[in-house]
Design a protein around this motif. Structure first.
Motif, mmCIF file in Angstrom:
data_model
loop_
_atom_site.group_PDB
_atom_site.id
_atom_site.type_symbol
_atom_site.label_atom_id
_atom_site.label_comp_id
_atom_site.label_asym_id
_atom_site.label_seq_id
_atom_site.Cartn_x
_atom_site.Cartn_y
_atom_site.Cartn_z
ATOM 1 N N ILE A 307 0.848 -1.206 0.000
ATOM 2 C CA ILE A 307 0.000 0.000 0.000
ATOM 3 C C ILE A 307 0.878 1.249 0.000
ATOM 4 C CG2 ILE A 307 -1.572 1.360 1.459
ATOM 5 C CD1 ILE A 307 -3.219 -1.105 1.888
ATOM 6 N N GLU A 308 2.043 1.189 0.691
ATOM 7 C CA GLU A 308 2.937 2.365 0.665
ATOM 8 C C GLU A 308 3.352 2.705 -0.762
ATOM 9 O OE1 GLU A 308 4.224 0.575 4.731
ATOM 10 O OE2 GLU A 308 3.469 -0.177 2.836
ATOM 11 N N SER A 309 3.785 1.684 -1.518
ATOM 12 C CA SER A 309 4.204 1.921 -2.909
ATOM 13 C C SER A 309 3.041 2.480 -3.723
ATOM 14 C CB SER A 309 4.667 0.616 -3.570
ATOM 15 O OG SER A 309 5.770 0.102 -2.886
ATOM 16 N N ARG A 370 -11.177 4.913 2.631
ATOM 17 C CA ARG A 370 -11.152 4.584 4.066
ATOM 18 C C ARG A 370 -10.059 3.557 4.358
ATOM 19 N NH1 ARG A 370 -17.283 4.220 6.385
ATOM 20 N NH2 ARG A 370 -16.149 3.970 8.328
ATOM 21 N N ILE A 371 -9.881 2.581 3.434
ATOM 22 C CA ILE A 371 -8.856 1.544 3.632
ATOM 23 C C ILE A 371 -7.465 2.162 3.592
ATOM 24 C CG2 ILE A 371 -7.832 -0.538 2.640
ATOM 25 C CD1 ILE A 371 -10.619 -1.176 1.572
ATOM 26 N N LEU A 372 -7.232 3.019 2.601
ATOM 27 C CA LEU A 372 -5.916 3.679 2.487
ATOM 28 C C LEU A 372 -5.609 4.464 3.757
ATOM 29 C CD1 LEU A 372 -5.578 5.243 -1.090
ATOM 30 C CD2 LEU A 372 -4.432 3.238 -0.171
ATOM 31 N N LEU A 373 -6.605 5.246 4.212
ATOM 32 C CA LEU A 373 -6.367 6.094 5.387
ATOM 33 C C LEU A 373 -6.165 5.249 6.641
ATOM 34 C CD1 LEU A 373 -8.878 9.038 4.742
ATOM 35 C CD2 LEU A 373 -6.459 8.900 4.212
ATOM 36 N N ASN A 374 -6.976 4.191 6.789
ATOM 37 C CA ASN A 374 -6.817 3.315 7.953
ATOM 38 C C ASN A 374 -5.440 2.676 7.995
ATOM 39 O OD1 ASN A 374 -9.181 3.421 9.536
ATOM 40 N ND2 ASN A 374 -10.308 2.376 7.927
ATOM 41 N N TYR A 375 -4.908 2.349 6.839
ATOM 42 C CA TYR A 375 -3.583 1.738 6.789
ATOM 43 C C TYR A 375 -2.542 2.657 7.426
ATOM 44 C CZ TYR A 375 0.560 -0.656 5.101
ATOM 45 O OH TYR A 375 1.756 -1.328 5.042
ATOM 46 N N PHE A 376 -2.722 3.959 7.232
ATOM 47 C CA PHE A 376 -1.775 4.922 7.803
ATOM 48 C C PHE A 376 -2.239 5.444 9.164
ATOM 49 C CE2 PHE A 376 -0.771 5.203 3.214
ATOM 50 C CZ PHE A 376 0.558 4.831 3.302
ATOM 51 N N GLY A 377 -3.209 4.743 9.756
ATOM 52 C CA GLY A 377 -3.618 5.079 11.119
ATOM 53 C C GLY A 377 -4.587 6.241 11.211
ATOM 54 N N GLU A 378 -5.265 6.558 10.112
ATOM 55 C CA GLU A 378 -6.199 7.696 10.115
ATOM 56 C C GLU A 378 -7.605 7.150 9.900
ATOM 57 O OE1 GLU A 378 -7.043 11.690 7.433
ATOM 58 O OE2 GLU A 378 -5.077 10.759 7.363
ATOM 59 N N THR A 379 -8.537 7.538 10.772
ATOM 60 C CA THR A 379 -9.899 7.022 10.653
ATOM 61 C C THR A 379 -10.797 8.033 9.966
ATOM 62 O OG1 THR A 379 -9.534 5.852 12.728
ATOM 63 C CG2 THR A 379 -11.795 5.996 11.970
ATOM 64 N N MET A 380 -11.569 7.551 9.002
ATOM 65 C CA MET A 380 -12.552 8.411 8.330
ATOM 66 C C MET A 380 -13.918 7.787 8.610
ATOM 67 S SD MET A 380 -12.299 9.809 4.437
ATOM 68 C CE MET A 380 -13.379 8.872 3.368
ATOM 69 N N ASP A 381 -14.866 8.574 9.118
ATOM 70 C CA ASP A 381 -16.140 7.975 9.543
ATOM 71 C C ASP A 381 -17.223 8.044 8.470
ATOM 72 O OD1 ASP A 381 -16.612 10.647 9.505
ATOM 73 O OD2 ASP A 381 -17.182 10.843 11.616
ATOM 74 N N HIS A 382 -16.836 8.348 7.231
ATOM 75 C CA HIS A 382 -17.831 8.400 6.150
ATOM 76 C C HIS A 382 -17.179 7.901 4.852
ATOM 77 C CE1 HIS A 382 -15.548 12.160 5.969
ATOM 78 N NE2 HIS A 382 -15.757 12.117 4.659
#
Length: 606
Positions: A307-309, A370-382
């Motif tokens: 996912i980083e790449s 949401r998956i990309l952001l969660n991977y980097f520890g960021e939560t999106m609620d929508h």
């Protein structure tokens, strides 16, 4: 700070977190900056360098990256230089002389060159700060680990009073901790900007054969006439094949991979940066040194290895904030080949886990952003509304009880298990490990008996992607419950899961493989601005190209696409009004104002 920002960079306000980061650096504090590509990382250390006494030393891994940054700074009237192996010795001697005179505000240097200058040049000059760009390269957990970066710890020993700023666009939690440790940062200020790039449209296509891919790519490019894009391929051979097929359709395409000679690679990069070719077909060897702000699309011909790449590569599109499109193709053969690469690598476990997460992203039924952001520890609620899953939403149900059962089992085993063991506990398996470790005694043993094991696999994947737990791959891939997961576990919030429809899904996949070859790619985000004069925009683009060619610099360094769109929309007719446009500082106003105003007045007939 604002005066310096406007005067040199032409902006009236800071982007989120920039002001706080700059304040921390000006206070001489060690600072870690995580900011997405195109989020304005460079200004975070460039602006303090202009405000502090001495020379800022910027450690950068690639010569092309240094060249781009130095040209951009010089185009804003800032004295910046690079010390590297492409300079001849006379040039490097002149750069050292200028540094000793105190004239250079920013000196770009590779980690290897930094080591050789430690006891010579660096001891003779006043250093304002050290900026370590692409700092994830220092960590063995980072996706682009470089051994030469590990020597940088010496900076703290030799220059204890000089602040160290580490910057990266791609580092998960474990990599961040490692960066702090490797650089021996003292009481660091940590700034994590949102990883969200809302201007990027995310789309995935599964199971396409070569013929289908090419047809889809041609469709896609037709929606982006004259607009720059990158096609990433897994192998050198594929880059050449794809480029050849696209060239047959009259498109201007360059090829870039590590098997080509340095002059050929440099020519390809140069042609792309200077808008002489529209498309580059490349392996991952391409792009880290590209700061081209008007790349409008990125296609992945194959699945990336992590996912980083993937995030870093799609991040090369839309750096100017305008709508841009990304398309990822992947097939089972990609998974097999990448798994083999990961298994043969030195960091087998880490690389297989990272590939696993990339595969999960590609196969998900959940908002991709949401998956990309969660991977980097960021939560999106929508959900984002700007990815293919959001445009064709799946059916969902209240899966709170299922999630609670899984999280409870993780909690009751002290977060010391992986997914395989978790499913065994939930299914009530009497395997040797379960009995030996006493997991058959935990309260949730057998609590998910009625759900088939492969459905548990699917639900756990959804939970991971929703950010309810994370995988600690530095701890044997054990599962760790997140803050978002605790809220579901303790009944403070509910969890929506996607209904699993296996037969339907398989039939749909077969049907889509047959039918989607002739399908037209939907119309993606347009870059034209409302009220923009399109004829004027084209005239301004031609002028920009002419000015760039006369100075042998890329067009986007003269003015970005975003600034051109603003000029074509706001149509300033005086030098003063031209200088008020975002992205135009004092130096550019004086240098280019007359030329652009002449064209605007000519087109408007005033």
């Amino acid at each position: 700070m604002l005066k310096t920002l406007k005067s040199y960079f032409g902006y009236d306000q800071f982007r989120p977190l920039q002001k706080e980061i700059i304040t921390s650096i000006l206070a001489k504090k060690d600072t870690l900056v995580l900011m997405p590509t195109g989020g304005g990382k460079s200004i975070c250390y460039q602006l303090p360098a202009l405000m502090m006494e001495g020379t800022a030393i910027v450690v950068s891994p690639l010569i092309s990256l240094m060249k781009d940054q130095v040209e951009s700074l010089q185009a804003n009237g800032i004295i910046a230089r690079a010390l590297n192996s492409t300079n001849d010795e006379t040039t490097n001697a002149n750069v050292r002389f200028e540094c000793r005179q105190g004239r250079v505000r920013l000196l770009y240097i590779s980690p290897e060159r930094l080591m050789s200058e430690l006891n010579f040049l660096l001891k003779d000059i006043r250093i304002s700060l050290f900026a370590i760009d692409e700092a994830h390269c220092i960590s063995q957990w980072g996706h682009d680990f470089r051994p030469e970066y590990t020597q940088l710890k010496i900076l703290r020993e030799q220059f204890p009073q000089v602040p160290i700023v580490a910057l990266t666009a791609t580092a998960d939690k474990i990599t961040r901790q490692d960066i702090l440790k490797q650089l021996d940062m003292k009481d660091p200020q940590i700034f994590i900007s949102s990883f969200d790039r809302p201007n990027l449209n995310l789309e995935v296509r599964r199971g396409y054969q070569q013929k289908d891919k090419i047809r889809t790519i041609l469709n896609f490019i037709r929606k982006h006439p004259q607009e720059s894009g990158i096609i990433y391929c897994m192998s050198r051979n594929t880059t050449e094949k794809v480029a050849e097929m696209l060239s047959d359709y009259g498109l201007k395409v360059a090829v870039y991979h590590a098997g080509l000679s340095t002059p050929v690679r440099e020519a390809a990069q140069d042609d792309f940066i200077n808008d002489r070719v529209q498309i580059v077909c490349a392996t991952i060897a391409f792009g880290m040194g590209i700061d081209k702000s008007n790349v409008r699309w990125v296609i992945h011909y194959n699945l990336p290895k992590s996912i980083e790449s993937f995030y870093q590569e799609i991040g090369r599109a839309g750096r100017d904030g305008l709508p841009s499109d990304t398309l990822l193709f992947y097939s089972f053969s990609d998974i097999i080949l990448l798994s083999k690469f990961a298994a043969d690598s030195k960091q087998q476990e880490i690389n297989l886990e990272k590939l696993n997460r990339m595969q999960q992203y590609a196969e998900t039924d959940i908002c991709r952003r949401r998956i990309l952001l969660n991977y980097f520890g960021e939560t999106m609620d929508h959900d984002c509304g700007n990815c293919d899953v959001c445009r064709n939403p799946p059916e969902r149900f209240d899966g709170t009880i299922i999630v609670q059962k899984a999280l409870s089992a993780i909690a009751r085993t002290n977060q010391q298990i992986g997914t395989h063991t978790l499913i065994d506990i939930l299914k009530g398996s009497a395997s040797q490990e379960i009995i030996e470790k006493g997991y058959d005694k935990v309260k949730t043993y057998g609590a998910g008996r009625e759900i088939p094991a492969r459905d548990w696999q699917d639900y756990l994947l959804q939970m991971l992607n929703l950010g309810y737990f994370e995988v600690a791959y530095n701890e044997n891939n054990h599962l760790k419950i997140t803050e978002a997961g605790k809220k579901v576990l303790f009944g403070q919030t509910t969890a929506q899961l996607v209904t699993i429809k296996r037969e339907e899904k398989a039939a749909r996949t077969r049907k889509s493989a047959k039918n989607q070859t002739a399908e037209q790619v939907p119309l993606f985000g347009q870059t034209s601005t409302e009220n923009q004069d399109d004829r004027l925009f084209e005239e301004l683009r031609q002028l920009r190209k002419k000015l760039a060619d006369s100075q042998a610099i890329p067009p986007y360094i003269v003015l970005t696409d975003k600034t051109l769109h603003l000029l074509a929309t706001l149509k300033p007719t005086t030098i003063e009004a031209f200088g008020e446009i975002s992205g135009i500082g004092e130096y550019k106003k004086e240098k280019y104002g007359k030329d652009f105003i002449t064209v605007i007045r000519h087109v408007l007939k005033v």
